[in-house]
Structure formats: C-alpha cells, structure tokens
Design a protein around this motif. Structure first.
Motif, PDB file in Angstrom:
ATOM      1  N   PHE A   9       0.182 -10.898 -26.834  1.00  0.00           N
ATOM      2  CA  PHE A   9       1.255 -10.800 -27.397  1.00  0.00           C
ATOM      3  C   PHE A   9       1.014 -11.089 -29.038  1.00  0.00           C
ATOM      4  O   PHE A   9       0.875 -12.185 -29.382  1.00  0.00           O
ATOM      5  CB  PHE A   9       2.687 -11.425 -27.153  1.00  0.00           C
ATOM      6  CG  PHE A   9       2.830 -11.176 -25.625  1.00  0.00           C
ATOM      7  CD1 PHE A   9       3.239  -9.900 -25.381  1.00  0.00           C
ATOM      8  CD2 PHE A   9       2.662 -12.224 -24.789  1.00  0.00           C
ATOM      9  CE1 PHE A   9       3.469  -9.346 -23.776  1.00  0.00           C
ATOM     10  CE2 PHE A   9       2.813 -11.717 -23.262  1.00  0.00           C
ATOM     11  CZ  PHE A   9       3.353 -10.459 -22.894  1.00  0.00           C
ATOM     12  N   ALA A  21       9.049 -13.511 -22.138  1.00  0.00           N
ATOM     13  CA  ALA A  21       8.153 -13.291 -21.163  1.00  0.00           C
ATOM     14  C   ALA A  21       8.088 -14.209 -20.131  1.00  0.00           C
ATOM     15  O   ALA A  21       8.005 -13.877 -18.828  1.00  0.00           O
ATOM     16  CB  ALA A  21       6.600 -13.082 -21.845  1.00  0.00           C
ATOM     17  N   ALA A 314      13.924  -0.067 -22.433  1.00  0.00           N
ATOM     18  CA  ALA A 314      12.996  -0.979 -22.598  1.00  0.00           C
ATOM     19  C   ALA A 314      11.908  -0.779 -23.739  1.00  0.00           C
ATOM     20  O   ALA A 314      11.389  -1.731 -24.396  1.00  0.00           O
ATOM     21  CB  ALA A 314      12.314  -0.989 -21.030  1.00  0.00           C
ATOM     22  N   ASP A 315      11.531   0.272 -23.831  1.00  0.00           N
ATOM     23  CA  ASP A 315      10.451   0.459 -24.814  1.00  0.00           C
ATOM     24  C   ASP A 315      10.894   0.629 -26.306  1.00  0.00           C
ATOM     25  O   ASP A 315      10.160  -0.086 -26.905  1.00  0.00           O
ATOM     26  CB  ASP A 315      10.003   2.130 -24.701  1.00  0.00           C
ATOM     27  CG  ASP A 315       8.954   2.299 -23.277  1.00  0.00           C
ATOM     28  OD1 ASP A 315       8.681   1.560 -22.640  1.00  0.00           O
ATOM     29  OD2 ASP A 315       8.956   3.547 -22.976  1.00  0.00           O
ATOM     30  N   ARG A 318      11.114  -3.102 -26.848  1.00  0.00           N
ATOM     31  CA  ARG A 318       9.985  -3.870 -27.166  1.00  0.00           C
ATOM     32  C   ARG A 318       9.495  -3.513 -28.739  1.00  0.00           C
ATOM     33  O   ARG A 318       8.900  -4.299 -29.377  1.00  0.00           O
ATOM     34  CB  ARG A 318       8.750  -3.358 -26.032  1.00  0.00           C
ATOM     35  CG  ARG A 318       9.039  -3.953 -24.931  1.00  0.00           C
ATOM     36  CD  ARG A 318       7.787  -3.626 -23.820  1.00  0.00           C
ATOM     37  NE  ARG A 318       8.064  -4.458 -22.855  1.00  0.00           N
ATOM     38  CZ  ARG A 318       8.228  -3.634 -21.393  1.00  0.00           C
ATOM     39  NH1 ARG A 318       8.417  -2.597 -21.482  1.00  0.00           N
ATOM     40  NH2 ARG A 318       8.305  -4.756 -20.427  1.00  0.00           N
ATOM     41  N   VAL A 323       9.667  -9.359 -26.240  1.00  0.00           N
ATOM     42  CA  VAL A 323       8.690  -9.429 -25.297  1.00  0.00           C
ATOM     43  C   VAL A 323       9.293  -9.889 -23.950  1.00  0.00           C
ATOM     44  O   VAL A 323       9.872 -11.010 -23.857  1.00  0.00           O
ATOM     45  CB  VAL A 323       7.454 -10.493 -25.821  1.00  0.00           C
ATOM     46  CG1 VAL A 323       6.465 -10.526 -24.712  1.00  0.00           C
ATOM     47  CG2 VAL A 323       7.047 -10.073 -27.170  1.00  0.00           C
ATOM     48  N   TYR A 325       8.881  -8.896 -19.345  1.00  0.00           N
ATOM     49  CA  TYR A 325       8.040  -8.030 -18.340  1.00  0.00           C
ATOM     50  C   TYR A 325       8.800  -7.078 -17.416  1.00  0.00           C
ATOM     51  O   TYR A 325      10.065  -7.255 -17.212  1.00  0.00           O
ATOM     52  CB  TYR A 325       7.320  -9.094 -17.435  1.00  0.00           C
ATOM     53  CG  TYR A 325       6.370 -10.002 -17.878  1.00  0.00           C
ATOM     54  CD1 TYR A 325       5.060  -9.223 -18.462  1.00  0.00           C
ATOM     55  CD2 TYR A 325       6.125 -11.278 -17.699  1.00  0.00           C
ATOM     56  CE1 TYR A 325       3.953 -10.014 -19.182  1.00  0.00           C
ATOM     57  CE2 TYR A 325       5.129 -12.000 -18.252  1.00  0.00           C
ATOM     58  CZ  TYR A 325       4.294 -11.412 -18.606  1.00  0.00           C
ATOM     59  OH  TYR A 325       2.967 -12.106 -19.156  1.00  0.00           O
ATOM     60  N   ASP A 326       8.243  -6.001 -17.118  1.00  0.00           N
ATOM     61  CA  ASP A 326       8.733  -5.158 -16.118  1.00  0.00           C
ATOM     62  C   ASP A 326       8.489  -5.767 -14.766  1.00  0.00           C
ATOM     63  O   ASP A 326       7.466  -6.455 -14.667  1.00  0.00           O
ATOM     64  CB  ASP A 326       7.898  -3.916 -16.199  1.00  0.00           C
ATOM     65  CG  ASP A 326       8.283  -3.020 -17.333  1.00  0.00           C
ATOM     66  OD1 ASP A 326       7.570  -2.024 -17.708  1.00  0.00           O
ATOM     67  OD2 ASP A 326       9.406  -3.181 -18.265  1.00  0.00           O
ATOM     68  N   ARG A 334      13.868  -5.302 -15.454  1.00  0.00           N
ATOM     69  CA  ARG A 334      13.068  -6.074 -16.488  1.00  0.00           C
ATOM     70  C   ARG A 334      13.434  -7.548 -16.337  1.00  0.00           C
ATOM     71  O   ARG A 334      14.543  -7.967 -16.323  1.00  0.00           O
ATOM     72  CB  ARG A 334      13.558  -5.575 -17.761  1.00  0.00           C
ATOM     73  CG  ARG A 334      13.896  -4.075 -18.140  1.00  0.00           C
ATOM     74  CD  ARG A 334      12.877  -2.943 -17.718  1.00  0.00           C
ATOM     75  NE  ARG A 334      13.061  -1.760 -17.560  1.00  0.00           N
ATOM     76  CZ  ARG A 334      11.946  -0.885 -17.237  1.00  0.00           C
ATOM     77  NH1 ARG A 334      11.007  -1.108 -16.906  1.00  0.00           N
ATOM     78  NH2 ARG A 334      12.609   0.392 -17.455  1.00  0.00           N
TER      79      ARG A 334
END
Length: 361
Positions: A9, A21, A314-315, A318, A323, A325-326, A334
C-alpha cells in the motif's frame, strides 16, 4: 483485492489516514516498544530461561485465575499448528468452522505440524459453528472405527473470521458436545483480547471455565510487534509441546524479546485497553456507515466491519484513499478492520467520504 493477495500500500508522510485493511497493519504500542528496548540492555539466559519469560508465565496464570502452562511463539500460524499438534494424533480430526483461519489462511500449517491430522470444516452463520452441524458429523464419524479418522479436537475461532463473537453459552454448548465425544477444545485467540472486551467477561470465563483446554492469546494484532502465547490449562496436554516448538523452528534463542512484549502487554491490563479502543472504533465506524445507508453482512461485535458495497462504490472509496479488503466469502462484502491505533478522525473521514459519494450518486 482479496485478503489473500499480497499487497503493497502506498504510504505518504509515514501513514495512510484511511487505512482499514487489517489490525496487523498498525505499529507497536509505545509501552511495548519501550519494553523491547529495555530488554535489550545487558545479558541474560536464552531459550526462555530468562526472568522475563518466567514472569510472563506467572502473569498468565494470574490472568486466567489458575496455574497454566504457557509457551511463547512469534506467529499465530505456529501457535495454532503447534497447539493442535499436541491435542490430536496424525490420524485425528480437528473440527473447525469452514471459514476458520486454520482452514483457509495458514497454508496447511496445522496439517504440517500435526503430521497430517484432518481438518473437518463445519458450517455456521456469521463465522460461528452451528452446534447441530457438530452433532450431525459426530453421528457417523465414530471413535474406535479403524476406517475413519478419529474425532480429536474442536477448534473455535474467537473473534471469528466474520468479526463475531461466541457467547459464553455458545462456547459451553459446543465444548459440552466435544467433551462428550472425548475431544479436546482449542481456541484460536488471535483477537482474544477483542473478544474478552466485547463480552465483558474474564479470560477464565471465556476459556477453561467454559470447557476450553488450550488457547492462543494473540498479541500481534493488538499492539505487539510479534508474539502469541499458547496456554494450556492441563499441563499433561502440553507434555511434548516444548520439543515440538524446538523441532518446528519456533524456539527463540533470544526469548526475552518475545517475553518483553507479552510482559508489557499484560502489565496493568494494557491488552484490555488496546482492544477496547479497537472495538470502540469499529462500533463508531459501523454507526457512521449505517447512518449513511450502508448494510452489513455480519453483526459488528468486535473490531471488524463487513460492509455491503457495490464494486463501483468500493473502487471510488479506494480512489479517495481508503485501504480495505474485499471479502472472498460473500458477494459485495468489504472488510474494514480497526486497531488500537485507529483514530476517531480517521473513522469519521471514511464515513464522510461514503456519505459524500452516496449523496453525489
């Protein structure tokens, strides 16, 4: 991005303000870092014969309100694998949830350390094993039948992989079944402190008083640099753990640096304070996201939030600097994780960004 992917990251100015994350991603609590530095002075015996390691063992007994046998290792995978290795023969079965960390995230380490014992995944909503599923499998996998692997261990993940917590009654319901079938009970406590904080109980109430035989008390996810304690409530069950730890390459010569972390972690209830903060940040995040119209895939009970978001959202989140995780176990899920180091303003900034995007949509 799957949580199983290796990710680097971008870091600007030393931190990413919207970093959710993992609780592995935060740094070390200052008290623990200071303890490591202090342990660096002078000379002492190695391999756990130092005074710090002995003090940690005594403190763990005090924490659990009875004499325990404890061993320090540096990683959760080695802690779980080695603990299971002394609880099951190679021809045994370890029952666990089908999303348990030992089942999907340890690259076969439990099978490696146990010499091939079989992991048997069981279903259950929100990461918790369904007692009926355990009942069912025990009806046809019988002890003494040479044709099937032998029931040996029930493994409970506390906090679960879905961020939920087994209640004390739920633990007892499962351990009662395990003991009736002649099995030992292991608890993967990578987020042990978060679970205790969430339940408002004592470590003893969540473990041996509820039928648990061995527990991994995780420190790495809750402010330590890298240490886990494998705790046994019956020393006969840990008879050859020390040899297995050495054979497995996890007996540190400079054990004082693991012990220093755990010693500071236990001092004055620091472990509880750190976990309480992490849980509170997750609760704040959940309230904010819910207020923004976000729904959740699982109840928020500790320090993880599983939010339902479309890929486009989600995109965009980001792209705005968040930051997270899927989650591979559900569509559009998420995962956001908070830690002792998560600031309220970071939580509020994330919520504000979600609100802004949804308002603009």
């Amino acid at each position: 991005m799957s949580r199983h992917a290796v990710a680097v990251f971008p870091v600007s100015g030393g931190c990413v303000p919207l970093f959710f994350a993992s609780d592995n991603s935060s740094g070390v609590a200052p008290q623990i870092l200071d303890a490591i530095v202090a342990a660096n002075a002078g000379y002492t015996s190695g391999y756990g014969a130092d005074a710090l390691t002995k003090r940690v063992e005594a403190r763990l007994s005090e924490m659990f309100e009875r004499e325990v046998t404890a061993f320090l290792v540096a990683t959760g995978s080695s802690a779980n694998g080695l603990a299971l290795s002394v609880l099951t023969p190679p021809y045994g079965v370890v029952y666990c949830h089908d999303h348990a960390h030992i089942q999907v995230d340890e690259a076969g380490a439990p099978e490696f350390y146990t010499g091939g014992a079989k992991l048997w995944p069981l279903p259950g909503e929100a990461g918790r094993i369904d007692p009926a599923a355990l009942d069912h499998v025990l009806t046809y996998l019988q002890r003494g039948n040479v044709h099937n692997p032998q029931p040996a261990v029930l493994s409970l993940t506390q906090v679960t992989e879905w961020g939920t917590v087994y209640s004390l009654d739920r633990i007892r319901a499962l351990t009662d079944r395990a003991k009736a079938a002649g099995m030992a009970v292991h608890m993967d406590g990578a987020r042990f402190a978060n679970a205790v904080a969430a339940l408002g109980c004592t470590p003893a109430e969540m473990t041996w008083k509820a039928g648990v035989d061995a527990v991994v008390v995780g420190g790495t996810k809750n402010g330590c640099m890298g240490v886990e304690a494998v705790v046994f409530f019956d020393k006969t069950k840990a008879a050859d753990f020390a040899f297995r730890r050495k054979r497995g390459g996890h007996l540190f010569s400079k054990m004082r640096f693991l012990a220093a972390q755990m010693d500071a972690y236990l001092e004055g209830g620091l472990w509880q304070d750190l976990a309480t903060t992490a849980n509170a940040r997750a609760a704040r995040l959940a309230r904010g996201l819910e207020g923004a119209g976000v729904r959740f895939a699982a109840p928020v009970e500790a320090n993880e939030v599983f939010a339902l978001m479309e890929q486009k959202e989600a995109d965009a989140l980001r792209a705005a600097g968040a930051v997270f995780y899927d989650w591979p176990f559900g569509a559009k899920v998420r995962r956001f994780v908070t830690s002792f180091a998560t600031r309220e303003e970071d939580v509020d900034a994330l919520v504000a960004e979600v609100r802004r995007m949804r308002k603009a949509a």
